[in-house]
Scaffold this active site. Structure first.
Site, short mmCIF file in Angstrom:
data_model
loop_
_atom_site.label_atom_id
_atom_site.label_comp_id
_atom_site.label_asym_id
_atom_site.label_seq_id
_atom_site.Cartn_x
_atom_site.Cartn_y
_atom_site.Cartn_z
N SER A 116 0.67 2.83 0.37
CA SER A 116 0.19 1.52 -0.04
C SER A 116 0.29 1.40 -1.56
O SER A 116 1.37 1.53 -2.12
CB SER A 116 -1.24 1.29 0.47
OG SER A 116 -1.59 -0.07 0.39
N GLU A 211 7.63 -1.26 3.95
CA GLU A 211 6.54 -1.79 4.77
C GLU A 211 5.62 -2.57 3.85
O GLU A 211 5.75 -2.52 2.63
CB GLU A 211 5.79 -0.66 5.47
CG GLU A 211 5.12 0.35 4.55
CD GLU A 211 3.68 -0.01 4.20
OE1 GLU A 211 3.00 -0.68 5.01
OE2 GLU A 211 3.23 0.38 3.10
N HIS A 276 1.06 0.59 7.31
CA HIS A 276 -0.30 0.14 7.64
C HIS A 276 -0.41 -0.16 9.13
O HIS A 276 -0.68 -1.29 9.53
CB HIS A 276 -0.65 -1.10 6.83
CG HIS A 276 -0.76 -0.90 5.36
ND1 HIS A 276 0.34 -0.78 4.53
CD2 HIS A 276 -1.85 -0.80 4.56
CE1 HIS A 276 -0.07 -0.63 3.28
NE2 HIS A 276 -1.39 -0.63 3.26
#
Length: 306
Positions: A116, A211, A276
């Protein structure tokens, strides 16, 4: 794009420092994560400021200086074998330039884990240290704490990396086969890194893993278009797409990806199962691999860790 130096795999008794370079960490989740690491036979140690919260900006885990100090101290400690991030959120870009990269380079290779917002650190470790890193579940993250599949894949990657060299449950978006060195992470962070000291000039020769979370389709379009206009995707070997949690239905995103990637002439796999999402795979960056879009697999040519 050359392969990066691999850290050594972990063994029982290895000391793991847990730090918070980004957002604030819930104490109960951190304790549960540390307990799991102990059950694996590791010796986890939390950074001094891991539970801090910034006085003015509640979305940060303490001051920029303290977050940077925790990471640098852990990395430069010869007793520490690995550094795991407790969670993502936001904040790495505020502290990354406060790190003493010369001192960290002198400390040698160690396992580094996170995803992330930690994408910015993956890029910095690749550019400044020439070090392969792991994109995977974090110590206080819900997936690590609640999902046995994600947890076991991470454990195998850390201790027995030769057993998880083929990542395969994806779907063909653009057929073909390509070889390259893995890189990537969170799309919005990669776009935000353009023009920064750690931003690559291009992903030429690489296998790009992308992502993101909580981004509407038009925002994903913006980030992808920015990378395209910057020439960042020129010469790319192939693309593997992970999860797009809370970004809209796959049926709506698929045309966008085809529109933005179709002209690149490279194989593209979607729904590879990292990011995620529940049961997220741990994927290494900086490792030579083969992307087979027809089979929906990413096969590492060497284990993630030495």
């Amino acid at each position: 794009m050359p392969a990066l130096r691999r850290p050594r795999r972990l063994a029982p008794g290895a000391r793991v420092a847990v730090v918070a370079p980004s957002g604030p960490v819930p104490g109960e989740r951190l304790e549960e994560g540390l307990r799991i690491l102990r059950e694996w036979g590791l010796d986890p140690v939390a950074g001094p400021h891991v539970l801090d919260r910034h006085r003015e900006f509640g979305y940060l885990a303490g001051s920029d200086a303290d977050r940077a100090a925790d990471l640098q101290s852990a990395w430069c400690d010869p007793r520490v074998d690995a550094v795991f991030c407790a969670r993502g959120g936001y904040g790495v870009q505020r502290m990354v330039d406060l790190l003493d990269w010369e001192a960290m380079r002198a400390a040698g290779p160690k396992v580094f884990l996170g995803f992330s917002d930690i994408t910015a650190l993956h890029e910095a470790f690749a550019r400044r240290l020439g070090l392969a890193t792991l994109h995977g579940p974090m110590t206080a993250g819900i997936d690590f704490l609640r999902n046995a599949e994600a947890r076991e894949h991470l454990r195998a990657t850390l201790f027995e990396p030769e057993t998880v060299r083929t990542l395969g449950r994806g779907r063909t978006l653009v057929p073909g086969r390509a070889r390259g060195v893995t890189l990537g992470g969170c799309l919005s962070l990669l776009a935000a890194g353009l023009g920064t000291p750690d931003g690559r000039s291009s992903a030429r020769g690489g296998l790009l893993l992308l992502e993101d979370v909580g981004e509407e389709a038009y925002r994903l379009d913006r980030y992808l278009t920015q990378l395209l206009r910057a020439g960042w995707l020129e010469g790319l070997g192939g693309l593997a797409l992970g999860s797009w949690e809370d970004c809209g239905p796959a049926a709506e995103l698929r045309p966008l990806f085809l529109d933005r990637f179709g002209s690149l002439g490279v194989p593209v796999v979607e729904e590879l199962g990292f990011g995620h999402c529940a049961g997220a795979l741990t994927v290494p960056f900086g490792i030579p691999a083969v992307l087979d879009a027809d089979a929906g697999t990413l096969a590492l040519e060497e284990p993630a860790l030495a």
